[in-house]
Design a protein around this motif. Structure first.
Motif, PDB file in Angstrom:
ATOM      1  N   THR A 194      46.733  59.453  16.968  1.00 20.44           N
ATOM      2  CA  THR A 194      45.818  60.818  17.122  1.00 20.44           C
ATOM      3  C   THR A 194      44.884  60.589  18.076  1.00 20.44           C
ATOM      4  OG1 THR A 194      46.202  60.778  14.668  1.00 20.44           O
ATOM      5  CG2 THR A 194      44.149  61.905  15.446  1.00 20.44           C
ATOM      6  N   ALA A 198      44.679  63.445  21.766  1.00 20.56           N
ATOM      7  CA  ALA A 198      43.635  64.190  21.718  1.00 20.56           C
ATOM      8  C   ALA A 198      43.112  63.911  23.186  1.00 20.56           C
ATOM      9  CB  ALA A 198      42.377  63.676  20.908  1.00 20.56           C
ATOM     10  N   GLU A 201      45.321  66.129  25.631  1.00 21.43           N
ATOM     11  CA  GLU A 201      44.630  67.223  25.716  1.00 21.43           C
ATOM     12  C   GLU A 201      43.536  67.310  26.657  1.00 21.43           C
ATOM     13  OE1 GLU A 201      44.121  69.721  22.261  1.00 21.43           O
ATOM     14  OE2 GLU A 201      45.111  68.592  20.966  1.00 21.43           O
ATOM     15  N   ASP A 202      42.768  66.429  26.503  1.00 22.68           N
ATOM     16  CA  ASP A 202      41.402  66.405  27.423  1.00 22.68           C
ATOM     17  C   ASP A 202      42.070  66.374  28.961  1.00 22.68           C
ATOM     18  OD1 ASP A 202      39.722  66.636  25.373  1.00 22.68           O
ATOM     19  OD2 ASP A 202      39.306  64.571  25.039  1.00 22.68           O
ATOM     20  N   ARG A 225      54.864  66.416  16.498  1.00 22.55           N
ATOM     21  CA  ARG A 225      53.723  66.079  17.473  1.00 22.55           C
ATOM     22  C   ARG A 225      53.743  67.072  18.476  1.00 22.55           C
ATOM     23  NH1 ARG A 225      53.334  59.623  17.561  1.00 22.55           N
ATOM     24  NH2 ARG A 225      52.159  59.347  15.343  1.00 22.55           N
ATOM     25  N   ALA A 228      53.136  70.821  17.872  1.00 23.13           N
ATOM     26  CA  ALA A 228      51.643  71.093  17.511  1.00 23.13           C
ATOM     27  C   ALA A 228      50.790  70.885  18.730  1.00 23.13           C
ATOM     28  CB  ALA A 228      51.328  70.183  16.414  1.00 23.13           C
ATOM     29  N   LEU A 229      50.942  70.023  19.519  1.00 26.24           N
ATOM     30  CA  LEU A 229      50.533  69.984  20.878  1.00 26.24           C
ATOM     31  C   LEU A 229      50.655  71.184  21.831  1.00 26.24           C
ATOM     32  CD1 LEU A 229      48.713  68.580  22.701  1.00 26.24           C
ATOM     33  CD2 LEU A 229      50.468  67.072  23.591  1.00 26.24           C
ATOM     34  N   GLU A 231      51.308  74.312  20.734  1.00 24.83           N
ATOM     35  CA  GLU A 231      50.588  75.165  19.988  1.00 24.83           C
ATOM     36  C   GLU A 231      49.008  75.323  20.383  1.00 24.83           C
ATOM     37  OE1 GLU A 231      51.693  74.760  16.026  1.00 24.83           O
ATOM     38  OE2 GLU A 231      53.578  75.792  16.373  1.00 24.83           O
ATOM     39  N   ARG A 232      48.538  74.184  20.504  1.00 24.44           N
ATOM     40  CA  ARG A 232      46.951  73.852  20.927  1.00 24.44           C
ATOM     41  C   ARG A 232      46.751  74.186  22.193  1.00 24.44           C
ATOM     42  NH1 ARG A 232      47.578  69.275  17.455  1.00 24.44           N
ATOM     43  NH2 ARG A 232      47.523  68.187  19.231  1.00 24.44           N
ATOM     44  N   LEU A 233      47.281  73.846  23.242  1.00 23.69           N
ATOM     45  CA  LEU A 233      47.049  73.952  24.387  1.00 23.69           C
ATOM     46  C   LEU A 233      46.689  75.243  25.040  1.00 23.69           C
ATOM     47  CD1 LEU A 233      49.611  71.577  26.394  1.00 23.69           C
ATOM     48  CD2 LEU A 233      47.146  71.145  26.078  1.00 23.69           C
ATOM     49  N   LYS A 235      45.144  77.368  23.689  1.00 22.29           N
ATOM     50  CA  LYS A 235      43.529  77.686  23.160  1.00 22.29           C
ATOM     51  C   LYS A 235      42.584  76.958  23.992  1.00 22.29           C
ATOM     52  CE  LYS A 235      45.616  78.238  18.453  1.00 22.29           C
ATOM     53  NZ  LYS A 235      45.500  77.400  17.207  1.00 22.29           N
ATOM     54  N   ARG A 236      42.863  75.959  24.545  1.00 18.68           N
ATOM     55  CA  ARG A 236      42.162  75.158  25.548  1.00 18.68           C
ATOM     56  C   ARG A 236      42.130  75.491  27.156  1.00 18.68           C
ATOM     57  NH1 ARG A 236      41.187  69.205  24.100  1.00 18.68           N
ATOM     58  NH2 ARG A 236      39.110  69.676  25.389  1.00 18.68           N
TER      59      ARG A 236
END
Length: 271
Positions: A194, A198, A201-202, A225, A228-229, A231-233, A235-236
């Motif tokens: 986890t 994270a 992503e950073d 995994r 999900a990653l 889908e999040r990217l 947004k950042r």
């Protein structure tokens, strides 16, 4: 009219069929039998990898010349990891047309994005110099980070320059790795998957900056995994122009193992 500059790569780019791009497969060897990477279905624990023979490249280059190409840009995985680019160079010396061989200094989409940049330049009608410049520029901007879910394959493969600092650590360590000068090096050590994800992503956010960027999430047997990653990217990251979700193949699997998760970021148009 099709582009006169053809682009060649190897199977470790893990690209889908792409117009203007020909692929020469890297070999996977198991129980004394060699097969093309895409055909391998055996046990990664018992497998090794081997570069394509120069004859495979010679055949590809000759076929492209016969189809009307006048020049070729041949782009391959890091020479620190494989002799694939060297095989291409040997074949290029006897090719019936000029061939420029490029060592991408990376693998997976760290190779794939420069290949796509070269193919796009060829479609625009760029000559050999322009196609080479597009590939090299993309490779120079591209950063690849990944983590290994197990140390077993890294230990056996010996592909990490800082292996000693990894293997003296607790078994629970999830190493974050990156490519530097074509070599896999240790970036950080974290305690859980986890936290590793994270940090990926950073690192992607920092590498992309505020401008447009191509991004690829890569995995091996870690679909949930990776999805999900992916889908999040968005947004950042401020300007994702191309987001790809790619499952890598046996060549990476032999050396890193299942559960691997990686991110490749290529900011667009920056030196």
């Amino acid at each position: 009219m099709p582009p006169s500059v053809a682009v060649v790569t190897d199977s470790t780019a893990y690209l889908p069929p792409t117009p203007g791009v020909s692929v020469v497969p890297v070999q996977v060897v198991s129980s004394g039998t060699s097969c093309d990477e895409g055909a391998f279905t055996g046990d990664l624990h018992a497998a090794t990898t081997s570069r394509p023979a120069p004859a495979r490249f010679a055949s590809c280059y000759a076929a492209l010349a016969a189809a009307g190409a006048t020049e070729i840009v041949s782009i391959h995985l890091s020479g620190e990891l494989s002799g694939t680019a060297e095989s291409a160079r040997i074949a290029a010396k006897e090719a019936p047309l000029p061939v420029e061989v490029i060592d991408s200094g990376s693998i997976a989409m760290g190779l794939g994005f420069p290949v796509l940049a070269a193919a796009e330049a060829a479609v625009r009608g760029e000559e050999l110099e322009g196609v080479v410049r597009a590939a090299l520029g993309c490779a120079a901007r591209t950063r690849t980070f990944f983590y290994a879910d197990t140390l077993e394959f890294l230990r056996r493969g010996g592909r990490v320059g800082t292996a000693a600092s990894l293997f003296g650590s607790a078994l629970a360590i999830k190493p974050l790795l990156q490519f530097v000068d074509g070599r896999v090096t240790l970036l950080e050590k974290v305690r859980t998957a986890t936290r590793a994800i994270a940090r990926l992503e950073d690192l992607a956010v920092a590498a992309a900056g505020q401008g447009p960027a191509r991004v690829a999430v890569q995995h091996l047997a870690a679909w949930d995994r990776a999805r999900a990653l992916a889908e999040r990217l968005p947004k950042r990251l401020a300007g994702v122009t191309d987001l790809q979700l790619v499952e890598v193949g046996a060549v990476i699997g032999v050396h890193v193992g299942p559960g691997m998760l990686g991110l490749t970021v290529c900011p667009e148009g920056r030196p």
